[in-house]
Design a protein around this motif. Structure first.
Motif, PDB file in Angstrom:
ATOM      1  N   ASP A 197       0.853  -1.199   0.000  1.00 45.71           N
ATOM      2  CA  ASP A 197       0.000   0.000   0.000  1.00 45.71           C
ATOM      3  C   ASP A 197       0.885   1.244   0.000  1.00 45.71           C
ATOM      4  O   ASP A 197       0.559   2.259   0.636  1.00 45.71           O
ATOM      5  CB  ASP A 197      -0.956  -0.001   1.185  1.00 45.71           C
ATOM      6  N   ALA A 198       2.011   1.134  -0.738  1.00 42.94           N
ATOM      7  CA  ALA A 198       2.980   2.237  -0.790  1.00 42.94           C
ATOM      8  C   ALA A 198       2.388   3.467  -1.454  1.00 42.94           C
ATOM      9  O   ALA A 198       2.722   4.610  -1.084  1.00 42.94           O
ATOM     10  CB  ALA A 198       4.244   1.785  -1.517  1.00 42.94           C
ATOM     11  N   GLU A 199       1.523   3.262  -2.435  1.00 43.66           N
ATOM     12  CA  GLU A 199       0.947   4.412  -3.125  1.00 43.66           C
ATOM     13  C   GLU A 199      -0.096   5.116  -2.262  1.00 43.66           C
ATOM     14  O   GLU A 199      -0.096   6.356  -2.131  1.00 43.66           O
ATOM     15  CB  GLU A 199       0.319   3.991  -4.449  1.00 43.66           C
ATOM     16  N   THR A 200      -1.012   4.338  -1.663  1.00 39.83           N
ATOM     17  CA  THR A 200      -2.066   4.910  -0.823  1.00 39.83           C
ATOM     18  C   THR A 200      -2.171   4.082   0.437  1.00 39.83           C
ATOM     19  O   THR A 200      -2.460   2.871   0.363  1.00 39.83           O
ATOM     20  CB  THR A 200      -3.418   4.930  -1.556  1.00 39.83           C
ATOM     21  N   GLU A 201      -1.904   4.678   1.579  1.00 37.12           N
ATOM     22  CA  GLU A 201      -1.942   3.975   2.846  1.00 37.12           C
ATOM     23  C   GLU A 201      -3.326   3.361   3.082  1.00 37.12           C
ATOM     24  O   GLU A 201      -4.370   4.020   2.972  1.00 37.12           O
ATOM     25  CB  GLU A 201      -1.603   4.938   3.990  1.00 37.12           C
ATOM     26  N   GLY A 202      -3.292   2.054   3.384  1.00 37.66           N
ATOM     27  CA  GLY A 202      -4.530   1.347   3.673  1.00 37.66           C
ATOM     28  C   GLY A 202      -5.184   0.732   2.456  1.00 37.66           C
ATOM     29  O   GLY A 202      -6.139  -0.043   2.597  1.00 37.66           O
ATOM     30  N   ARG A 203      -4.724   1.055   1.250  1.00 36.21           N
ATOM     31  CA  ARG A 203      -5.294   0.451   0.016  1.00 36.21           C
ATOM     32  C   ARG A 203      -4.262  -0.508  -0.568  1.00 36.21           C
ATOM     33  O   ARG A 203      -3.331  -0.089  -1.255  1.00 36.21           O
ATOM     34  CB  ARG A 203      -5.662   1.533  -0.988  1.00 36.21           C
ATOM     35  N   MET A 204      -4.428  -1.767  -0.260  1.00 31.93           N
ATOM     36  CA  MET A 204      -3.490  -2.785  -0.735  1.00 31.93           C
ATOM     37  C   MET A 204      -3.768  -3.097  -2.204  1.00 31.93           C
ATOM     38  O   MET A 204      -4.906  -3.335  -2.600  1.00 31.93           O
ATOM     39  CB  MET A 204      -3.609  -4.065   0.102  1.00 31.93           C
ATOM     40  N   LYS A 205      -2.694  -3.098  -2.990  1.00 34.88           N
ATOM     41  CA  LYS A 205      -2.812  -3.439  -4.414  1.00 34.88           C
ATOM     42  C   LYS A 205      -1.699  -4.417  -4.781  1.00 34.88           C
ATOM     43  O   LYS A 205      -0.593  -4.360  -4.249  1.00 34.88           O
ATOM     44  CB  LYS A 205      -2.704  -2.181  -5.278  1.00 34.88           C
ATOM     45  N   TRP A 206      -2.034  -5.268  -5.741  1.00 35.75           N
ATOM     46  CA  TRP A 206      -1.037  -6.184  -6.282  1.00 35.75           C
ATOM     47  C   TRP A 206      -0.200  -5.445  -7.331  1.00 35.75           C
ATOM     48  O   TRP A 206      -0.551  -4.347  -7.766  1.00 35.75           O
ATOM     49  CB  TRP A 206      -1.701  -7.409  -6.920  1.00 35.75           C
ATOM     50  N   VAL A 207       0.901  -6.107  -7.731  1.00 41.09           N
ATOM     51  CA  VAL A 207       1.809  -5.458  -8.686  1.00 41.09           C
ATOM     52  C   VAL A 207       1.152  -5.268 -10.052  1.00 41.09           C
ATOM     53  O   VAL A 207       1.655  -4.489 -10.875  1.00 41.09           O
ATOM     54  CB  VAL A 207       3.120  -6.261  -8.821  1.00 41.09           C
ATOM     55  N   ASP A 208       0.040  -5.933 -10.337  1.00 37.76           N
ATOM     56  CA  ASP A 208      -0.666  -5.721 -11.605  1.00 37.76           C
ATOM     57  C   ASP A 208      -1.786  -4.684 -11.430  1.00 37.76           C
ATOM     58  O   ASP A 208      -2.662  -4.571 -12.288  1.00 37.76           O
ATOM     59  CB  ASP A 208      -1.236  -7.040 -12.137  1.00 37.76           C
ATOM     60  N   ASN A 209      -1.749  -3.982 -10.268  1.00 38.32           N
ATOM     61  CA  ASN A 209      -2.707  -2.933  -9.937  1.00 38.32           C
ATOM     62  C   ASN A 209      -4.110  -3.442  -9.577  1.00 38.32           C
ATOM     63  O   ASN A 209      -5.043  -2.643  -9.434  1.00 38.32           O
ATOM     64  CB  ASN A 209      -2.826  -1.886 -11.056  1.00 38.32           C
ATOM     65  N   SER A 210      -4.259  -4.754  -9.464  1.00 43.70           N
ATOM     66  CA  SER A 210      -5.557  -5.288  -9.032  1.00 43.70           C
ATOM     67  C   SER A 210      -5.669  -5.159  -7.512  1.00 43.70           C
ATOM     68  O   SER A 210      -4.675  -5.299  -6.780  1.00 43.70           O
ATOM     69  CB  SER A 210      -5.704  -6.752  -9.444  1.00 43.70           C
ATOM     70  N   PRO A 211      -6.875  -4.852  -7.016  1.00 40.44           N
ATOM     71  CA  PRO A 211      -7.037  -4.675  -5.566  1.00 40.44           C
ATOM     72  C   PRO A 211      -7.010  -6.018  -4.825  1.00 40.44           C
ATOM     73  O   PRO A 211      -7.265  -7.077  -5.402  1.00 40.44           O
ATOM     74  CB  PRO A 211      -8.406  -4.009  -5.451  1.00 40.44           C
ATOM     75  N   LEU A 212      -6.715  -5.948  -3.552  1.00 35.67           N
ATOM     76  CA  LEU A 212      -6.726  -7.150  -2.700  1.00 35.67           C
ATOM     77  C   LEU A 212      -8.165  -7.502  -2.345  1.00 35.67           C
ATOM     78  O   LEU A 212      -8.888  -6.683  -1.772  1.00 35.67           O
ATOM     79  CB  LEU A 212      -5.916  -6.886  -1.423  1.00 35.67           C
ATOM     80  N   ASN A 213      -8.582  -8.694  -2.706  1.00 38.15           N
ATOM     81  CA  ASN A 213      -9.933  -9.161  -2.380  1.00 38.15           C
ATOM     82  C   ASN A 213      -9.939 -10.109  -1.178  1.00 38.15           C
ATOM     83  O   ASN A 213     -10.895 -10.125  -0.411  1.00 38.15           O
ATOM     84  CB  ASN A 213     -10.558  -9.867  -3.581  1.00 38.15           C
ATOM     85  N   GLN A 214      -8.897 -10.906  -1.063  1.00 41.05           N
ATOM     86  CA  GLN A 214      -8.826 -11.872   0.042  1.00 41.05           C
ATOM     87  C   GLN A 214      -7.411 -11.855   0.596  1.00 41.05           C
ATOM     88  O   GLN A 214      -6.447 -12.061  -0.133  1.00 41.05           O
ATOM     89  CB  GLN A 214      -9.185 -13.288  -0.434  1.00 41.05           C
ATOM     90  N   GLY A 215      -7.310 -11.580   1.888  1.00 37.57           N
ATOM     91  CA  GLY A 215      -6.003 -11.534   2.529  1.00 37.57           C
ATOM     92  C   GLY A 215      -5.829 -12.666   3.515  1.00 37.57           C
ATOM     93  O   GLY A 215      -6.803 -13.220   4.037  1.00 37.57           O
ATOM     94  N   PHE A 216      -4.564 -13.035   3.762  1.00 40.28           N
ATOM     95  CA  PHE A 216      -4.241 -14.105   4.707  1.00 40.28           C
ATOM     96  C   PHE A 216      -3.326 -13.516   5.787  1.00 40.28           C
ATOM     97  O   PHE A 216      -2.160 -13.864   5.895  1.00 40.28           O
ATOM     98  CB  PHE A 216      -3.589 -15.277   3.975  1.00 40.28           C
ATOM     99  N   TRP A 217      -3.909 -12.610   6.545  1.00 40.07           N
ATOM    100  CA  TRP A 217      -3.145 -11.824   7.502  1.00 40.07           C
ATOM    101  C   TRP A 217      -2.951 -12.574   8.813  1.00 40.07           C
ATOM    102  O   TRP A 217      -3.843 -13.274   9.299  1.00 40.07           O
ATOM    103  CB  TRP A 217      -3.850 -10.493   7.786  1.00 40.07           C
TER     104      TRP A 217
END
Length: 259
Positions: A197-217
């Motif tokens: 989320d380096a570009e926008t804090e709190g908005r996780m994105k993959w390197v292909d710019n797709s948003p995170l839908n499911q996380g394994f935190w």
């Protein structure tokens, strides 16, 4: 005319020639002869009875001997058959023992051969492993059959991504539970993945710019500790499937690239 009296002679035609048949016979002589004949008949009857008894005894003895001999012959035949069967069994066991010893020798030979082959294969594997390690150290990564590879050097998140792009790949994207489970089982150290989320804090994105839908935190993650944890690390040493942590992007660690 004077009649002349003649002496009367009695002739016994049943008499033996040794007896005198020319002398005069009297009634007393007839009685004695009858008694003598009766005595001789009685003696003959006794003699015949004794002879018949002896014959019967001999016949019984013969029958007993025949039965005994027959029984002994049958018993001997039975013993002979048993002995032959016993010999046959012994010969069969000896043949089986010989076959087993031959098979045992063959198995020992095969085991020795396989042991030698195992040793050769282990030596070959060791040699290939050494060559592979040298090749990895030269290239800096190891390709897998599924298009994944891990860098051999520790780098920052941005340098790791540049490294992957130089290999015509990018940092790995994990968007399914199956893939998360596979990567967790495949690697044994912390690795960078292509999420931040380096570009926008709190908005996780993959390197292909797709948003995170499911996380394994991991529990309590992401927490952006210190306000500068913007890049995501997969931590396989955690026993849970939920093993993602956010880290400062400047930390150096290995990465997973994916074509």
């Amino acid at each position: 005319m004077q009649t002349m009296e003649s002496d009367i002679y009695y002739i016994d035609f049943d008499k033996s020639d040794t007896e005198d048949t020319t002398g005069p016979q009297t009634p007393n002589n007839h009685q004695d002869e009858g008694k003598a004949q009766k005595c001789r008949g009685s003696r003959c009857l006794v003699l015949m009875t004794v002879c018949l008894g002896l014959i019967c005894v001999l016949l019984l003895v013969f029958i007993s001997l025949y039965i005994t001999i027959t029984a002994e012959r049958d018993l001997l035949k039975s013993y002979k058959n048993t002995f032959e069967e016993f010999n046959h069994t012994i010969n069969s066991l000896q043949d089986n023992y010989t076959d087993l010893m031959t098979e045992n020798d063959q198995l020992k030979s095969n085991f020795s051969f396989l042991s030698q082959k195992k040793l050769e294969l282990e030596t070959r594997v060791t040699s290939l492993s050494e060559e592979l390690e040298k090749e990895i150290s030269k290239q800096g990564f190891l390709w897998g059959a599924d298009g994944l590879f891990i860098s051999s050097e520790s780098m920052s998140w941005s340098d790791s991504r540049k490294f992957c792009r130089d290999q015509e790949a990018d940092l790995i994207i994990i968007n399914t539970e199956e893939k998360q489970r596979f990567i967790t089982a495949l690697f044994k150290e912390r690795v960078w993945i292509g999420l931040s989320d380096a570009e926008t804090e709190g908005r996780m994105k993959w390197v292909d710019n797709s948003p995170l839908n499911q996380g394994f935190w991991y529990k309590g993650e992401p927490n952006s500790h210190g306000g500068n944890e913007d890049c995501i690390v997969l931590h396989p040493t955690d026993t849970s499937l939920n093993n993602w942590h956010d880290y400062p992007c400047s930390h150096k660690m290995t990465c997973i690239c994916e074509k």
